[in-house]
Design a protein around this motif. Structure first.
Motif, PDB file in Angstrom:
ATOM      1  N   LEU A 142       0.907  -1.101  -0.074  1.00 21.19           N
ATOM      2  CA  LEU A 142       0.041   0.117  -0.124  1.00 21.19           C
ATOM      3  C   LEU A 142       0.865   1.184  -0.090  1.00 21.19           C
ATOM      4  O   LEU A 142       1.627   1.399   1.063  1.00 21.19           O
ATOM      5  CB  LEU A 142      -1.051  -0.093   1.105  1.00 21.19           C
ATOM      6  CG  LEU A 142      -1.891   1.359   1.467  1.00 21.19           C
ATOM      7  CD1 LEU A 142      -2.717   1.364   0.289  1.00 21.19           C
ATOM      8  CD2 LEU A 142      -2.564   1.058   2.757  1.00 21.19           C
ATOM      9  N   TYR A 181      -4.700   4.172  -2.209  1.00 17.55           N
ATOM     10  CA  TYR A 181      -5.429   3.469  -1.524  1.00 17.55           C
ATOM     11  C   TYR A 181      -6.471   2.425  -2.816  1.00 17.55           C
ATOM     12  O   TYR A 181      -6.433   1.501  -2.548  1.00 17.55           O
ATOM     13  CB  TYR A 181      -6.273   4.004  -0.517  1.00 17.55           C
ATOM     14  CG  TYR A 181      -7.144   2.984   0.117  1.00 17.55           C
ATOM     15  CD1 TYR A 181      -6.525   1.852   0.850  1.00 17.55           C
ATOM     16  CD2 TYR A 181      -8.532   3.090  -0.171  1.00 17.55           C
ATOM     17  CE1 TYR A 181      -7.481   0.876   1.371  1.00 17.55           C
ATOM     18  CE2 TYR A 181      -9.446   2.274   0.604  1.00 17.55           C
ATOM     19  CZ  TYR A 181      -9.017   1.007   1.173  1.00 17.55           C
ATOM     20  OH  TYR A 181      -9.886   0.078   1.628  1.00 17.55           O
ATOM     21  N   LEU A 182      -7.061   3.605  -3.572  1.00 14.35           N
ATOM     22  CA  LEU A 182      -8.130   2.690  -4.425  1.00 14.35           C
ATOM     23  C   LEU A 182      -7.575   1.713  -5.205  1.00 14.35           C
ATOM     24  O   LEU A 182      -8.077   0.674  -5.621  1.00 14.35           O
ATOM     25  CB  LEU A 182      -9.145   3.964  -5.112  1.00 14.35           C
ATOM     26  CG  LEU A 182      -9.965   4.612  -4.142  1.00 14.35           C
ATOM     27  CD1 LEU A 182     -10.485   5.896  -5.031  1.00 14.35           C
ATOM     28  CD2 LEU A 182     -10.776   4.046  -3.551  1.00 14.35           C
ATOM     29  N   TRP A 199      -4.709   0.054  -4.931  1.00 16.46           N
ATOM     30  CA  TRP A 199      -4.208  -0.884  -3.760  1.00 16.46           C
ATOM     31  C   TRP A 199      -5.396  -1.951  -3.434  1.00 16.46           C
ATOM     32  O   TRP A 199      -5.178  -3.006  -3.623  1.00 16.46           O
ATOM     33  CB  TRP A 199      -3.518  -0.336  -2.616  1.00 16.46           C
ATOM     34  CG  TRP A 199      -3.320  -1.405  -1.757  1.00 16.46           C
ATOM     35  CD1 TRP A 199      -2.023  -2.321  -1.653  1.00 16.46           C
ATOM     36  CD2 TRP A 199      -4.323  -1.981  -0.736  1.00 16.46           C
ATOM     37  NE1 TRP A 199      -2.392  -3.401  -0.791  1.00 16.46           N
ATOM     38  CE2 TRP A 199      -3.618  -3.089  -0.018  1.00 16.46           C
ATOM     39  CE3 TRP A 199      -5.292  -1.365  -0.171  1.00 16.46           C
ATOM     40  CZ2 TRP A 199      -4.105  -3.572   1.032  1.00 16.46           C
ATOM     41  CZ3 TRP A 199      -5.977  -1.984   0.732  1.00 16.46           C
ATOM     42  CH2 TRP A 199      -5.310  -3.165   1.618  1.00 16.46           C
ATOM     43  N   LYS A 200      -6.594  -1.442  -3.318  1.00 25.27           N
ATOM     44  CA  LYS A 200      -7.856  -2.044  -2.920  1.00 25.27           C
ATOM     45  C   LYS A 200      -7.994  -3.073  -3.970  1.00 25.27           C
ATOM     46  O   LYS A 200      -8.280  -4.396  -3.701  1.00 25.27           O
ATOM     47  CB  LYS A 200      -8.704  -1.150  -2.575  1.00 25.27           C
ATOM     48  CG  LYS A 200      -9.962  -1.994  -1.903  1.00 25.27           C
ATOM     49  CD  LYS A 200     -11.173  -1.154  -1.549  1.00 25.27           C
ATOM     50  CE  LYS A 200     -12.564  -1.541  -1.165  1.00 25.27           C
ATOM     51  NZ  LYS A 200     -13.408  -0.440  -0.848  1.00 25.27           N
ATOM     52  N   MET A 214      -5.545  -5.814  -4.316  1.00 18.78           N
ATOM     53  CA  MET A 214      -5.421  -6.786  -3.102  1.00 18.78           C
ATOM     54  C   MET A 214      -6.456  -7.584  -3.028  1.00 18.78           C
ATOM     55  O   MET A 214      -6.497  -8.763  -2.795  1.00 18.78           O
ATOM     56  CB  MET A 214      -5.493  -5.766  -1.853  1.00 18.78           C
ATOM     57  CG  MET A 214      -5.114  -6.707  -0.592  1.00 18.78           C
ATOM     58  SD  MET A 214      -3.477  -7.312  -0.645  1.00 18.78           S
ATOM     59  CE  MET A 214      -3.644  -7.920   1.197  1.00 18.78           C
ATOM     60  N   ILE A 215      -7.524  -7.346  -3.697  1.00 17.02           N
ATOM     61  CA  ILE A 215      -9.080  -8.084  -3.734  1.00 17.02           C
ATOM     62  C   ILE A 215      -8.500  -9.138  -4.770  1.00 17.02           C
ATOM     63  O   ILE A 215      -8.780 -10.260  -4.457  1.00 17.02           O
ATOM     64  CB  ILE A 215     -10.371  -7.190  -4.043  1.00 17.02           C
ATOM     65  CG1 ILE A 215     -10.626  -6.481  -3.063  1.00 17.02           C
ATOM     66  CG2 ILE A 215     -11.280  -8.305  -4.444  1.00 17.02           C
ATOM     67  CD1 ILE A 215     -11.733  -5.442  -3.358  1.00 17.02           C
ATOM     68  N   THR A 242      -2.884  -9.197   4.780  1.00 13.14           N
ATOM     69  CA  THR A 242      -3.290  -7.723   5.060  1.00 13.14           C
ATOM     70  C   THR A 242      -2.202  -7.061   5.675  1.00 13.14           C
ATOM     71  O   THR A 242      -1.856  -5.997   5.291  1.00 13.14           O
ATOM     72  CB  THR A 242      -4.640  -7.546   5.659  1.00 13.14           C
ATOM     73  OG1 THR A 242      -5.647  -8.528   4.724  1.00 13.14           O
ATOM     74  CG2 THR A 242      -5.131  -6.111   5.326  1.00 13.14           C
ATOM     75  N   TRP A 249      -9.098  -4.400   7.658  1.00 13.81           N
ATOM     76  CA  TRP A 249      -9.609  -3.607   6.398  1.00 13.81           C
ATOM     77  C   TRP A 249     -10.549  -2.423   6.548  1.00 13.81           C
ATOM     78  O   TRP A 249     -10.172  -1.416   5.937  1.00 13.81           O
ATOM     79  CB  TRP A 249     -10.200  -4.686   5.737  1.00 13.81           C
ATOM     80  CG  TRP A 249     -10.547  -4.394   4.240  1.00 13.81           C
ATOM     81  CD1 TRP A 249     -11.647  -3.862   3.747  1.00 13.81           C
ATOM     82  CD2 TRP A 249      -9.856  -4.856   3.117  1.00 13.81           C
ATOM     83  NE1 TRP A 249     -11.708  -3.995   2.318  1.00 13.81           N
ATOM     84  CE2 TRP A 249     -10.639  -4.452   2.077  1.00 13.81           C
ATOM     85  CE3 TRP A 249      -8.617  -5.831   2.840  1.00 13.81           C
ATOM     86  CZ2 TRP A 249      -9.904  -4.691   0.652  1.00 13.81           C
ATOM     87  CZ3 TRP A 249      -8.164  -5.802   1.695  1.00 13.81           C
ATOM     88  CH2 TRP A 249      -8.810  -5.393   0.454  1.00 13.81           C
ATOM     89  N   ASP A 250     -11.231  -2.687   7.214  1.00 10.78           N
ATOM     90  CA  ASP A 250     -12.228  -1.328   7.656  1.00 10.78           C
ATOM     91  C   ASP A 250     -11.360  -0.090   8.202  1.00 10.78           C
ATOM     92  O   ASP A 250     -11.507   1.022   7.720  1.00 10.78           O
ATOM     93  CB  ASP A 250     -13.310  -1.902   8.764  1.00 10.78           C
ATOM     94  CG  ASP A 250     -14.212  -2.735   8.085  1.00 10.78           C
ATOM     95  OD1 ASP A 250     -14.318  -3.109   6.907  1.00 10.78           O
ATOM     96  OD2 ASP A 250     -15.218  -3.330   8.862  1.00 10.78           O
ATOM     97  N   GLU A 263      -9.397   1.397   5.388  1.00 12.42           N
ATOM     98  CA  GLU A 263     -10.223   2.197   4.666  1.00 12.42           C
ATOM     99  C   GLU A 263     -10.631   3.508   5.030  1.00 12.42           C
ATOM    100  O   GLU A 263     -10.785   4.572   4.577  1.00 12.42           O
ATOM    101  CB  GLU A 263     -11.545   1.452   4.180  1.00 12.42           C
ATOM    102  CG  GLU A 263     -12.417   2.155   3.159  1.00 12.42           C
ATOM    103  CD  GLU A 263     -13.377   1.113   2.348  1.00 12.42           C
ATOM    104  OE1 GLU A 263     -14.428   0.980   2.429  1.00 12.42           O
ATOM    105  OE2 GLU A 263     -12.656   0.238   1.577  1.00 12.42           O
TER     106      GLU A 263
END
Length: 159
Positions: free
Chosen positions: A17, A22-23, A25-26, A29-30, A96, A118-119, A122
């Motif tokens: 990250l 972030y977006l 990376w998200k 990562m998913i 993570t 994760w939360d 974010e």
């Protein structure tokens, strides 16, 4: 190795990250977690697996009624299926945690599950929904309010 190569990740290492990305990376990562095991992302979405024992209603010798309830199951009594679910939760948390840069790690390492982590990530990276909406409104206002000054060329306005 360049920063770009580190942030991409590989089949065995999740993407790192980078602050401000972030977006992207998200999404990476998913995909990484889904390629490892579909259950990893399910663990993050649904939270950690917790097994309970159903306790039946009972009446004590003194005539006191104890209502039916649930009690958290001791891990030593887990079935193989339950052990596998807990292992998936641990793997999701480990993957993570592996990608978090040091400057963020101290702020979020208190999270006990992959979902909490994760939360928290974010929330930290995007801010609350109100602040995101506020930033979006500021950008829209700046865009709509952009005008060239009198006697200013297009190039100067652009710069």
């Amino acid at each position: 190795m360049s920063k770009d190569m580190l942030s991409i990740g590989s089949d065995s290492k999740p993407p790192v990250l980078a602050i401000g990305e972030y977006l992207q990376w998200k999404v990476q990562m998913i995909h990484f977690l889904d390629n490892k095991d579909e259950k990893l992302m399910q663990s993050i979405k649904n939270g950690p697996y917790i097994s309970y024992i159903d306790l039946l209603a009972q009446t004590t010798e003194e005539g006191i009624v104890v209502h039916a309830s649930k009690k958290k199951k001791d891990p030593q009594y887990f079935t193989e299926t339950e052990k596998q679910k807990v292992l998936i939760d641990k793997k999701a948390l480990t993957y993570t945690l592996m990608e978090i840069p040091n400057e963020l790690f101290n702020r979020i390492d208190i999270c006990g599950s992959a979902k909490d982590l994760w939360d928290e990530l974010e929330k930290h990276m995007l801010g609350s929904e109100k602040s995101v909406q506020s930033r979006m409104n500021q950008c829209i206002s700046a865009y709509e309010g952009f005008r060239a000054r009198e006697n200013e060329s297009i190039t100067k306005s652009y710069n």
